[in-house]
Design a protein around this motif. Structure first.
Motif, PDB file in Angstrom:
ATOM      1  N   ILE A  76      -8.565  -8.562  13.322  1.00  0.00           N
ATOM      2  CA  ILE A  76      -9.224  -8.930  12.165  1.00  0.00           C
ATOM      3  C   ILE A  76      -8.622  -9.029  10.992  1.00  0.00           C
ATOM      4  O   ILE A  76      -8.232  -8.705   9.960  1.00  0.00           O
ATOM      5  N   ALA A  77      -9.636 -10.359  10.418  1.00  0.00           N
ATOM      6  CA  ALA A  77      -8.701 -10.800   9.213  1.00  0.00           C
ATOM      7  C   ALA A  77     -10.422 -10.070   8.386  1.00  0.00           C
ATOM      8  O   ALA A  77     -11.298 -10.323   8.359  1.00  0.00           O
ATOM      9  N   PRO A  78     -10.050  -9.873   7.405  1.00  0.00           N
ATOM     10  CA  PRO A  78     -10.655  -8.869   6.684  1.00  0.00           C
ATOM     11  C   PRO A  78     -11.210  -9.776   5.863  1.00  0.00           C
ATOM     12  O   PRO A  78     -10.561  -9.564   4.238  1.00  0.00           O
ATOM     13  N   ASP A  79     -11.777 -10.689   5.534  1.00  0.00           N
ATOM     14  CA  ASP A  79     -12.186 -11.817   4.751  1.00  0.00           C
ATOM     15  C   ASP A  79     -12.818 -10.726   3.383  1.00  0.00           C
ATOM     16  O   ASP A  79     -12.728 -11.611   2.098  1.00  0.00           O
ATOM     17  N   CYS A  80     -14.621 -10.212   4.373  1.00  0.00           N
ATOM     18  CA  CYS A  80     -15.080  -9.632   3.175  1.00  0.00           C
ATOM     19  C   CYS A  80     -14.912  -8.538   2.037  1.00  0.00           C
ATOM     20  O   CYS A  80     -13.539  -7.798   2.913  1.00  0.00           O
ATOM     21  N   SER A  81     -14.619  -8.490   1.235  1.00  0.00           N
ATOM     22  CA  SER A  81     -14.083  -7.171  -0.062  1.00  0.00           C
ATOM     23  C   SER A  81     -14.228  -5.981   0.778  1.00  0.00           C
ATOM     24  O   SER A  81     -13.174  -5.272   0.517  1.00  0.00           O
ATOM     25  N   TYR A  82     -15.605  -6.035   1.447  1.00  0.00           N
ATOM     26  CA  TYR A  82     -16.159  -4.647   1.645  1.00  0.00           C
ATOM     27  C   TYR A  82     -15.087  -3.963   2.735  1.00  0.00           C
ATOM     28  O   TYR A  82     -14.356  -3.277   2.716  1.00  0.00           O
ATOM     29  N   VAL A  83     -14.311  -5.288   4.014  1.00  0.00           N
ATOM     30  CA  VAL A  83     -14.299  -5.065   5.023  1.00  0.00           C
ATOM     31  C   VAL A  83     -12.922  -4.561   4.467  1.00  0.00           C
ATOM     32  O   VAL A  83     -11.947  -3.889   5.599  1.00  0.00           O
ATOM     33  N   GLU A  84     -12.148  -5.126   4.164  1.00  0.00           N
ATOM     34  CA  GLU A  84     -10.794  -5.077   3.175  1.00  0.00           C
ATOM     35  C   GLU A  84     -10.874  -3.557   2.789  1.00  0.00           C
ATOM     36  O   GLU A  84      -8.680  -3.256   2.882  1.00  0.00           O
ATOM     37  N   ARG A  85     -11.363  -3.436   1.763  1.00  0.00           N
ATOM     38  CA  ARG A  85     -11.510  -2.212   1.130  1.00  0.00           C
ATOM     39  C   ARG A  85     -11.321  -1.286   2.329  1.00  0.00           C
ATOM     40  O   ARG A  85     -10.734   0.191   2.226  1.00  0.00           O
ATOM     41  N   TYR A  86     -11.996  -0.997   3.293  1.00  0.00           N
ATOM     42  CA  TYR A  86     -12.359  -0.289   4.378  1.00  0.00           C
ATOM     43  C   TYR A  86     -10.276   0.078   5.092  1.00  0.00           C
ATOM     44  O   TYR A  86     -10.403   0.867   5.507  1.00  0.00           O
ATOM     45  N   PHE A  87      -9.684  -1.707   5.519  1.00  0.00           N
ATOM     46  CA  PHE A  87      -8.636  -1.960   6.250  1.00  0.00           C
ATOM     47  C   PHE A  87      -7.976  -0.806   4.897  1.00  0.00           C
ATOM     48  O   PHE A  87      -6.923  -0.168   4.944  1.00  0.00           O
ATOM     49  N   ASP A  88      -7.878  -0.908   3.352  1.00  0.00           N
ATOM     50  CA  ASP A  88      -6.602  -0.545   2.931  1.00  0.00           C
ATOM     51  C   ASP A  88      -6.781   1.026   2.698  1.00  0.00           C
ATOM     52  O   ASP A  88      -5.856   1.476   2.766  1.00  0.00           O
ATOM     53  N   ARG A  89      -8.260   1.345   2.919  1.00  0.00           N
ATOM     54  CA  ARG A  89      -8.764   2.861   2.962  1.00  0.00           C
ATOM     55  C   ARG A  89      -8.146   3.977   4.661  1.00  0.00           C
ATOM     56  O   ARG A  89      -7.730   4.336   4.259  1.00  0.00           O
ATOM     57  N   HIS A  90      -8.013   2.815   5.124  1.00  0.00           N
ATOM     58  CA  HIS A  90      -8.115   3.682   6.719  1.00  0.00           C
ATOM     59  C   HIS A  90      -6.294   2.823   6.970  1.00  0.00           C
ATOM     60  O   HIS A  90      -6.673   1.823   7.975  1.00  0.00           O
TER      61      HIS A  90
END
Length: 98
Positions: A76-90
């Protein structure tokens, strides 16, 4: 207080798709859109209608994408800011991040 049960519908069109959640008692829908590029699903946009925000809907959409990545073996490439923050938290999802 979160939404009791969020059902996620997967709309897979091979090169792109969406994870969609129909919201209770409304015609509104929340959606996470992705595009496949070289076997990597780029999570491009997450949208939750204003009346449903803060109830965990976006998180459930991301969890469905993550579950499919584990099952189907894509990154998964988290291009969306929400998905990016989710990956950063997990941090435990680092192996799925492209």
């Amino acid at each position: 207080m979160g939404i009791a049960q969020i059902e996620i519908e997967r709309r897979d069109r091979v090169t792109h798709g969406d994870y969609v959640a129909k919201l209770d008692k409304t015609d509104s829908m929340a959606k996470l859109s992705w595009t496949d590029r070289g076997g990597v699903r780029h999570a491009e946009h997450t949208f939750v209608p204003p009346e449903a925000r803060g109830k965990g809907v976006a998180e459930e959409l991301v969890k469905a994408l993550v579950a499919d990545a584990r099952q189907q073996g894509f990154k998964i490439a988290p291009d969306c800011s929400y998905v990016e923050r989710y990956f950063d938290r997990h941090k435990d999802l680092a192996d799925l991040r492209a």
